[in-house]
Design a protein around this motif. Structure first.
Motif, PDB file in Angstrom:
ATOM      1  N   GLU A  26       0.830  -1.201   0.000  1.00 22.86           N
ATOM      2  CA  GLU A  26       0.000   0.000   0.000  1.00 22.86           C
ATOM      3  C   GLU A  26       0.871   1.260   0.000  1.00 22.86           C
ATOM      4  O   GLU A  26       0.586   2.230  -0.706  1.00 22.86           O
ATOM      5  CB  GLU A  26      -0.912  -0.011   1.235  1.00 22.86           C
ATOM      6  N   ILE A  27       1.964   1.236   0.764  1.00 21.56           N
ATOM      7  CA  ILE A  27       2.877   2.380   0.813  1.00 21.56           C
ATOM      8  C   ILE A  27       3.568   2.561  -0.537  1.00 21.56           C
ATOM      9  O   ILE A  27       3.740   3.682  -1.016  1.00 21.56           O
ATOM     10  CB  ILE A  27       3.918   2.198   1.939  1.00 21.56           C
ATOM     11  N   VAL A  28       3.980   1.444  -1.155  1.00 27.35           N
ATOM     12  CA  VAL A  28       4.628   1.525  -2.473  1.00 27.35           C
ATOM     13  C   VAL A  28       3.676   2.147  -3.487  1.00 27.35           C
ATOM     14  O   VAL A  28       4.065   3.015  -4.278  1.00 27.35           O
ATOM     15  CB  VAL A  28       5.096   0.129  -2.930  1.00 27.35           C
ATOM     16  N   SER A  29       2.423   1.728  -3.479  1.00 24.49           N
ATOM     17  CA  SER A  29       1.430   2.306  -4.393  1.00 24.49           C
ATOM     18  C   SER A  29       1.259   3.795  -4.129  1.00 24.49           C
ATOM     19  O   SER A  29       1.136   4.605  -5.067  1.00 24.49           O
ATOM     20  CB  SER A  29       0.082   1.595  -4.231  1.00 24.49           C
ATOM     21  N   GLU A  35      10.063   0.199   3.424  1.00 23.47           N
ATOM     22  CA  GLU A  35      10.583  -0.523   4.583  1.00 23.47           C
ATOM     23  C   GLU A  35      11.274   0.427   5.554  1.00 23.47           C
ATOM     24  O   GLU A  35      11.200   0.235   6.777  1.00 23.47           O
ATOM     25  CB  GLU A  35      11.572  -1.606   4.124  1.00 23.47           C
ATOM     26  N   ALA A  36      11.925   1.466   5.032  1.00 25.83           N
ATOM     27  CA  ALA A  36      12.698   2.374   5.893  1.00 25.83           C
ATOM     28  C   ALA A  36      11.811   3.391   6.602  1.00 25.83           C
ATOM     29  O   ALA A  36      12.166   3.872   7.685  1.00 25.83           O
ATOM     30  CB  ALA A  36      13.756   3.115   5.063  1.00 25.83           C
ATOM     31  N   GLY A  37      10.667   3.734   5.990  1.00 22.87           N
ATOM     32  CA  GLY A  37       9.818   4.764   6.565  1.00 22.87           C
ATOM     33  C   GLY A  37       8.778   4.215   7.512  1.00 22.87           C
ATOM     34  O   GLY A  37       8.707   3.010   7.777  1.00 22.87           O
ATOM     35  N   GLU A  38       7.961   5.118   8.049  1.00 24.33           N
ATOM     36  CA  GLU A  38       6.888   4.717   8.962  1.00 24.33           C
ATOM     37  C   GLU A  38       5.697   5.658   8.797  1.00 24.33           C
ATOM     38  O   GLU A  38       5.835   6.795   8.332  1.00 24.33           O
ATOM     39  CB  GLU A  38       7.366   4.743  10.415  1.00 24.33           C
ATOM     40  N   ILE A  39       4.542   5.171   9.180  1.00 19.85           N
ATOM     41  CA  ILE A  39       3.311   5.958   9.160  1.00 19.85           C
ATOM     42  C   ILE A  39       3.140   6.627  10.523  1.00 19.85           C
ATOM     43  O   ILE A  39       3.246   5.966  11.565  1.00 19.85           O
ATOM     44  CB  ILE A  39       2.088   5.080   8.847  1.00 19.85           C
ATOM     45  N   GLN A  40       2.899   7.942  10.507  1.00 16.64           N
ATOM     46  CA  GLN A  40       2.651   8.686  11.738  1.00 16.64           C
ATOM     47  C   GLN A  40       1.309   9.404  11.628  1.00 16.64           C
ATOM     48  O   GLN A  40       0.929   9.862  10.538  1.00 16.64           O
ATOM     49  CB  GLN A  40       3.765   9.705  11.997  1.00 16.64           C
ATOM     50  N   ARG A  41       0.632   9.516  12.766  1.00 13.61           N
ATOM     51  CA  ARG A  41      -0.670  10.192  12.785  1.00 13.61           C
ATOM     52  C   ARG A  41      -0.639  11.305  13.822  1.00 13.61           C
ATOM     53  O   ARG A  41      -0.049  11.152  14.899  1.00 13.61           O
ATOM     54  CB  ARG A  41      -1.797   9.196  13.094  1.00 13.61           C
ATOM     55  N   PHE A  42      -1.296  12.415  13.479  1.00 14.64           N
ATOM     56  CA  PHE A  42      -1.339  13.592  14.347  1.00 14.64           C
ATOM     57  C   PHE A  42      -2.773  14.105  14.434  1.00 14.64           C
ATOM     58  O   PHE A  42      -3.551  14.003  13.471  1.00 14.64           O
ATOM     59  CB  PHE A  42      -0.430  14.700  13.811  1.00 14.64           C
ATOM     60  N   HIS A  43      -3.099  14.682  15.587  1.00 13.08           N
ATOM     61  CA  HIS A  43      -4.398  15.291  15.769  1.00 13.08           C
ATOM     62  C   HIS A  43      -4.380  16.732  15.248  1.00 13.08           C
ATOM     63  O   HIS A  43      -3.314  17.337  15.082  1.00 13.08           O
ATOM     64  CB  HIS A  43      -4.805  15.295  17.242  1.00 13.08           C
ATOM     65  N   ARG A  44      -5.556  17.261  15.024  1.00 14.93           N
ATOM     66  CA  ARG A  44      -5.673  18.657  14.609  1.00 14.93           C
ATOM     67  C   ARG A  44      -5.077  19.566  15.692  1.00 14.93           C
ATOM     68  O   ARG A  44      -5.355  19.404  16.883  1.00 14.93           O
ATOM     69  CB  ARG A  44      -7.136  19.009  14.378  1.00 14.93           C
ATOM     70  N   GLY A  45      -4.252  20.533  15.260  1.00 15.99           N
ATOM     71  CA  GLY A  45      -3.607  21.446  16.195  1.00 15.99           C
ATOM     72  C   GLY A  45      -2.265  20.957  16.703  1.00 15.99           C
ATOM     73  O   GLY A  45      -1.544  21.713  17.372  1.00 15.99           O
ATOM     74  N   LYS A  89      16.268  10.952   9.088  1.00 15.14           N
ATOM     75  CA  LYS A  89      17.336  11.678   8.394  1.00 15.14           C
ATOM     76  C   LYS A  89      18.316  10.744   7.680  1.00 15.14           C
ATOM     77  O   LYS A  89      18.798  11.059   6.575  1.00 15.14           O
ATOM     78  CB  LYS A  89      18.079  12.587   9.373  1.00 15.14           C
ATOM     79  N   ASP A  90      18.606   9.573   8.272  1.00 15.57           N
ATOM     80  CA  ASP A  90      19.539   8.648   7.614  1.00 15.57           C
ATOM     81  C   ASP A  90      18.933   8.084   6.331  1.00 15.57           C
ATOM     82  O   ASP A  90      19.617   8.007   5.296  1.00 15.57           O
ATOM     83  CB  ASP A  90      19.894   7.506   8.579  1.00 15.57           C
ATOM     84  N   ALA A  91      17.649   7.693   6.391  1.00 15.54           N
ATOM     85  CA  ALA A  91      17.000   7.138   5.202  1.00 15.54           C
ATOM     86  C   ALA A  91      16.871   8.206   4.112  1.00 15.54           C
ATOM     87  O   ALA A  91      17.066   7.923   2.922  1.00 15.54           O
ATOM     88  CB  ALA A  91      15.621   6.594   5.572  1.00 15.54           C
ATOM     89  N   PHE A  92      16.548   9.456   4.501  1.00  7.14           N
ATOM     90  CA  PHE A  92      16.386  10.515   3.512  1.00  7.14           C
ATOM     91  C   PHE A  92      17.722  10.880   2.864  1.00  7.14           C
ATOM     92  O   PHE A  92      17.813  11.043   1.638  1.00  7.14           O
ATOM     93  CB  PHE A  92      15.768  11.742   4.190  1.00  7.14           C
ATOM     94  N   ARG A  93      18.777  10.994   3.668  1.00  9.58           N
ATOM     95  CA  ARG A  93      20.093  11.310   3.104  1.00  9.58           C
ATOM     96  C   ARG A  93      20.605  10.166   2.231  1.00  9.58           C
ATOM     97  O   ARG A  93      21.255  10.394   1.211  1.00  9.58           O
ATOM     98  CB  ARG A  93      21.075  11.602   4.232  1.00  9.58           C
ATOM     99  N   GLY A  94      20.306   8.933   2.613  1.00 13.05           N
ATOM    100  CA  GLY A  94      20.683   7.799   1.776  1.00 13.05           C
ATOM    101  C   GLY A  94      19.976   7.832   0.435  1.00 13.05           C
ATOM    102  O   GLY A  94      20.566   7.518  -0.607  1.00 13.05           O
TER     103      GLY A  94
END
Length: 584
Positions: A4-7, A28-38, A110-115
Motif C-alpha cells: 500500500e505504501i509503495v502504491s 521498509e525504511a519509513g513509517e506511518i505517523q498520525r497527528f491530531h488537529r492542532g 534523516k539517515d534514510a532521507f540522506r541515503g
C-alpha cells in the motif's frame, strides 16, 4: 501495508522516475505517523529529524518574523511533502508546521532521507529547484492578501509578450543608427544631436515597455484568482474571483511559437456575468492549470469537511449527546453568570457631576466636526461606508471657488477704493456692496450645495448587502440601489489615470446576477481595499449561508435519526416488558 505504501509513493511526482525496488526500500525504511488537529509536527528552530509526505489531511506552515506576528507562508495537502529544506541547507527548521485536520504522514528519518539523496542525486537537484520556488512564493506578499491567504502561483507574462512590442523601440533605434552613420560621414552637429536623441528615445521606450510588462501579473492564492493589468502611469485594472466560483479552466495555444516556447492563454470560466478571466501569454500554463484545479478541489473538499462537522453537531444536539467538555463549559458559564448576578445586586448610587460650563462650546465644536470633518471611509461593526475621493469634491468646487474669489476680490477693491474704483462715488460703492454681497452669499450657498451633494453620496457594504446611495441636498432627489452579497458574481477594479494613481482612487465595478444590474462605486478612495473588503464580506456571508443551509438540511436527517432512536428505545422497552410478563 508495504504494498500500500509503495502504491502511494508511486503517485508522488517527486518519486515518479524511481524504480519499484527503490520504492520498496523506502517503504521498509519509513513509517506511518498520525497527528491530531492542532498538533505540531515540525517546530521552527529545531534540528531536522525526518522528511514527511502527507497521506491524508492538511497542514499550515508558519514562519516567525522579528517584531511581527507569525506569518502563514503555505498550506500543504495530500501528496505534498515538507521537511526537506533543513536537510538541503544543513540548518535548523525555518518554519513551524501544524496539522489543521486529522493528519496521516509517511516519514523518512534523516539517515534514510540522506541515503535516498546519495543514491539518486537527481532528486536533490529537483528538491532544490522546488525549494527555491516555495521560498519565492512564501515571501511573495501583496497588500490585498488576507491573514490566512497564501500565494500558490505567481506568474508574469511570457517574454514573447514583451518582444511583440519591440517595434516601438526598434524604430527609433534603427533611425538613430541611420543618423549616426550620416553623422560619422559628414561630422555635422545636427546629425549627431539627432542620433543621440533617437538612441535616448529608444532606450527610454524600451525601459517603459519593460516596466509596463513587469507590472502585469497573474496570481493564484488559496482563496482567489487575480489578474492585475497595469498601464504604467496611465491606469490599473484588477480582475479577480473567489476560487469556489471557478467552473472550468481551458488552455489555448496559438501558433507554433506557443508550443515551442511553452506559453498560451488560460481561460478561467467563472460564475460571473462576464464569465471569464483570461491569463494571456502565460508561461508554462499546464503547471498553473494543475495549481488552479487542485485549489478548486481543495475548496470543495473543505466544504465537504464543514458539512460533516455541521452534521455531527446537529446530530449530537438532536440526540442529546453533548460532549463532556462542552457540558463542563456550560456549567462553569452558568456558575459564573450566577456569581456576576450576585455581585450586580449591590447597586451604587450615581455620582453627581458638576455643571459643564463649556458644554455649549463642546456642542458647537461637535457640530462643526460632524459637518465638515468627513472621512472618506468609516467602519462600524460589520458595516463599512465609503465616499467618493475628496479630489472629486475639489473638482466640483472649482467653479464656485473661483467665482467667490473673483466677487470677493471685487468687493474688497471697491471697499478700499483702489485702482479704477477710486473714482466711484460713495453711493455707487454702497450700491455695489448691496449687489455683490448677495452674489457672494449665493456662490457660498452654491459651494455648500456641492459639498453636501458630495457628502451625501455613499457606498455602503453591510454583513449581507451592498448599497449605492445618492441623495441631492434639500430633499430634491434620492436614489438608492442595493442588492444582497450572494448575488455578486465578480468585482473588478479600474484606476483610470495617472492622477487617480497618484491620489489613490478608482472605480469598482460589481457584477450581479439580479435584475438590478451592475453597480459602480465611482472615484472611491483606496479601491484595492474596497475590493478586498467586498470579497471578505462575501466570503463571510457565504460561510454563514452554507452553514445555515447545511444545518437546515442536516436537521432533517437528525430528526430521522432521533425518531429512529425513539423507536429503538420503545422496541427495547417492549422487549423488557414482554420478558418481565413471561417470567411473572
Amino acid at each position: 501495508m508495504s504494498e500500500e505504501i509503495v502504491s502511494f509513493l508511486q503517485e508522488i511526482p517527486l518519486f515518479a522516475d524511481l524504480p519499484e525496488e527503490e520504492l520498496e526500500r523506502l517503504a521498509e525504511a519509513g513509517e506511518i505517523q498520525r497527528f491530531h488537529r492542532g498538533e505540531v509536527i515540525v517546530k521552527e528552530g529545531d534540528l531536522p529529524e525526518a522528511f514527511y509526505i502527507i497521506r491524508r489531511g492538511s497542514v499550515v506552515v508558519r514562519r516567525s518574523i522579528p517584531g511581527r506576528p507569525e506569518q502563514i507562508v503555505a498550506y500543504f495537502h495530500e501528496k505534498d511533502y515538507f521537511g526537506e529544506m533543513a536537510f538541503l541547507r544543513e540548518t535548523t527548521r525555518n518554519a513551524t508546521v501544524e496539522a489543521i485536520s486529522p493528519l496521516e504522514v509517511f516519514s523518512l528519518d534523516k539517515d534514510a532521507f540522506r541515503g535516498l539523496l546519495y543514491r539518486h542525486p537527481e532528486l536533490q537537484d529537483l528538491l532544490e529547484a522546488q525549494m527555491e520556488q516555495r521560498l519565492t512564493l512564501g515571501e511573495t506578499r501583496f497588500p490585498w492578501l488576507g491573514d490566512d491567504e497564501v500565494v500558490l502561483s505567481f506568474r508574469r507574462k511570457h517574454l514573447i509578450a514583451l518582444l511583440r512590442q519591440s517595434w516601438w523601440w526598434i524604430i527609433p533605434l534603427f533611425l538613430g543608427s541611420a543618423a549616426a552613420a550620416v553623422a560619422q560621414q559628414t561630422g555635422e552637429l545636427p546629425y549627431i544631436i539627432l542620433s543621440s536623441s533617437l538612441f535616448a528615445l529608444a532606450a527610454l521606450t524600451f525601459l517603459y515597455l519593460y516596466l509596463d510588462w513587469r507590472n502585469d501579473y497573474y496570481v493564484v492564492t488559496n482563496r482567489r484568482i487575480v489578474h492585475l493589468e497595469r498601464v504604467l502611469l496611465v491606469r490599473e485594472d484588477r480582475d479577480e474571483a473567489p476560487i469556489q466560483r471557478v467552473q472550468d479552466v481551458n488552455i489555448v495555444r496559438k501558433g507554433p511559437l506557443a508550443k515551442v516556447f511553452d506559453f498560451g492563454d488560460m481561460v478561467i470560466q467563472t460564475a460571473g456575468t462576464t464569465g471569464q478571466i483570461v491569463f494571456r501569454d502565460l508561461p508554462s500554463p499546464d503547471e498553473v492549470l494543475e495549481v488552479v484545479l487542485a485549489d478548486v478541489e481543495r475548496s470543495r473538499r473543505r466544504s465537504r469537511v464543514e458539512t460533516k462537522k455541521i452534521f455531527r453537531e446537529e446530530l449530537q444536539e438532536r440526540l442529546g449527546w453533548k460532549p463532556r467538555g462542552e457540558a463542563l463549559e456550560g456549567e462553569e458559564a452558568a456558575e459564573g453568570g450566577a456569581q456576576e448576578g450576585e455581585e450586580g445586586e449591590e447597586e451604587k448610587e450615581p455620582e453627581k457631576k458638576p455643571f459643564d460650563f463649556l458644554l455649549p462650546l463642546r456642542v458647537i465644536g461637535y457640530w462643526l466636526k460632524s459637518t465638515f470633518y468627513v472621512p472618506m471611509w468609516e467602519r462600524e461593526d460589520d458595516t463599512i461606508t465609503w465616499r467618493t475621493h475628496w479630489f472629486v469634491l475639489v473638482r466640483k468646487s472649482m467653479a464656485p471657488f473661483f467665482n467667490l474669489l473673483f466677487f470677493t476680490g471685487l468687493l474688497w477693491l471697491i471697499g478700499m477704493g483702489w485702482g479704477p474704483m477710486e473714482t466711484l462715488s460713495p453711493s455707487l460703492r454702497r450700491m455695489a456692496w448691496v449687489l455683490i454681497i448677495p452674489v457672494d452669499l449665493f456662490i457660498l450657498g452654491w459651494w455648500f450645495y456641492r459639498f453636501w451633494d458630495w457628502k451625501n453620496d455613499l457606498y455602503i457594504i453591510t454583513s449581507d448587502r451592498i448599497i449605492d446611495l445618492k441623495k441631492r441636498p434639500l430633499f430634491l432627489q434620492e436614489e438608492r440601489r442595493e442588492t444582497t452579497l450572494d448575488k455578486i458574481q465578480n468585482v473588478n477594479l479600474t484606476i483610470p489615470s495617472p492622477i487617480a494613481q497618484l491620489f489613490n482612487y478608482g472605480t469598482i465595478e460589481i457584477e450581479t446576477a439580479g435584475e438590478v444590474g451592475a453597480f459602480e462605486f465611482k472615484n472611491v478612495y483606496d479601491p484595492r481595499r474596497v475590493q478586498q473588503e467586498i470579497f471578505a464580506h462575501m466570503d463571510e456571508l457565504q460561510q454563514r449561508q452554507r452553514e445555515s443551509e447545511e444545518r437546515r438540511r442536516l436537521r432533517q436527517f437528525a430528526d430521522w435519526f432521533a425518531i429512529y432512536d425513539e423507536l429503538k428505545r420503545e422496541q427495547q422497552q417492549m422487549g423488557v416488558e414482554l420478558e418481565e410478563g413471561e417470567t411473572s
